[in-house]
Design a protein around this motif. Structure first.
Motif, PDB file in Angstrom:
ATOM      1  N   ILE A 294       5.562   4.540   1.313  1.00  0.00           N
ATOM      2  CA  ILE A 294       6.106   6.146   2.169  1.00  0.00           C
ATOM      3  C   ILE A 294       6.840   5.762   3.232  1.00  0.00           C
ATOM      4  O   ILE A 294       8.211   6.219   3.437  1.00  0.00           O
ATOM      5  CB  ILE A 294       4.973   6.895   2.370  1.00  0.00           C
ATOM      6  N   ARG A 295       6.462   4.848   4.109  1.00  0.00           N
ATOM      7  CA  ARG A 295       7.099   4.399   5.184  1.00  0.00           C
ATOM      8  C   ARG A 295       8.552   4.048   4.870  1.00  0.00           C
ATOM      9  O   ARG A 295       9.542   4.522   5.563  1.00  0.00           O
ATOM     10  CB  ARG A 295       6.497   3.497   6.353  1.00  0.00           C
TER      11      ARG A 295
ATOM     12  N   HIS B 133       0.731  -1.229   0.022  1.00  0.00           N
ATOM     13  CA  HIS B 133      -0.173   0.162   0.081  1.00  0.00           C
ATOM     14  C   HIS B 133       0.891   1.094  -0.055  1.00  0.00           C
ATOM     15  O   HIS B 133       1.896   1.112   0.489  1.00  0.00           O
ATOM     16  CB  HIS B 133      -1.085   0.019   1.240  1.00  0.00           C
ATOM     17  N   ARG B 134       0.304   2.272  -0.474  1.00  0.00           N
ATOM     18  CA  ARG B 134       0.995   3.736  -0.619  1.00  0.00           C
ATOM     19  C   ARG B 134       1.492   4.094   0.686  1.00  0.00           C
ATOM     20  O   ARG B 134       2.801   4.412   0.933  1.00  0.00           O
ATOM     21  CB  ARG B 134       0.163   4.739  -0.893  1.00  0.00           C
ATOM     22  N   ASP B 135       0.958   3.890   2.098  1.00  0.00           N
ATOM     23  CA  ASP B 135       1.601   3.951   3.162  1.00  0.00           C
ATOM     24  C   ASP B 135       2.750   3.464   3.667  1.00  0.00           C
ATOM     25  O   ASP B 135       3.695   3.883   4.134  1.00  0.00           O
ATOM     26  CB  ASP B 135       0.376   3.895   4.288  1.00  0.00           C
TER      27      ASP B 135
END
Length: 191
Positions: free
Chosen positions: A177-178, A172-174
């Motif tokens: 980013i993490r 997932h995008r999150d």
């Protein structure tokens, strides 16, 4: 159009514009290697019409790449150039490019240099690399960014993120980013 270039009939001009708009949509959603059949279907023309009007995939990509990707990269550059802190500017530039790679498959293809025969794509990549090198030099001058980090390393980081973004149907995008935030922390001195 120069005076030497023949003017297209109105229906032919509509086909060209329809193909261009369809290519923007298809490439944005699925990347530059999307089948030309998809573009033709979306434009309501035959694949042969694409070849006739654009000479094939490369000509079609060259016709839309400025609108497709260059404006986005220029927007990132413009946005982060307004940041006073050199480290925040450098990290903001990388964040912007990395999110662009995740969000837009066509932009990712450009930054991965997936189509090396395209002069406009190569020019975009070179410009992005020059900006990254300038932002890196400014950030390194603060002593906050590792002094062994080179512009070539940054290019590899962008390439690696592109490969990860291609595989992100699993992430997932999150999470993406993490993951890149961990990478950014690793670029700091003393890390």
């Amino acid at each position: 159009m120069s005076s030497d270039t023949p003017r297209l009939r109105a229906d032919a001009q509509r086909n060209v514009e329809g193909i261009r708009l369809a290519a923007l949509d298809v490439f944005r959603a699925h990347g530059l290697n999307s089948p030309l059949d998809e573009v033709a279907r979306a434009a309501g023309v035959s694949k042969g019409t694409i070849y006739h009007r654009f000479g094939g995939r490369q000509g079609l990509i060259d016709a839309v790449v400025e609108e497709l990707v260059a404006e986005r990269i220029s927007g990132i550059i413009s946005s982060v150039s307004a940041i006073d802190d050199p480290v925040e500017r450098f990290e903001g530039y990388l964040r912007g490019l990395w999110l662009l790679q995740y969000d837009e498959p066509a932009a990712n293809d450009v930054l991965l240099r997936a189509l090396p025969g395209s002069a406009p794509l190569a020019a975009m990549c070179e410009h992005a690399a020059e900006v990254a090198a300038r932002f890196l030099a400014d950030a390194r001058a603060t002593g906050t960014i590792r002094d062994d980090l080179t512009p070539e390393d940054v290019g590899i980081l962008i390439w690696e993120r592109g490969i990860i973004a291609r595989a992100c149907d699993q992430q997932h995008r999150d999470g993406y980013i993490r993951s890149f935030e961990h990478t950014l922390r690793g670029l700091r001195s003393g890390s």
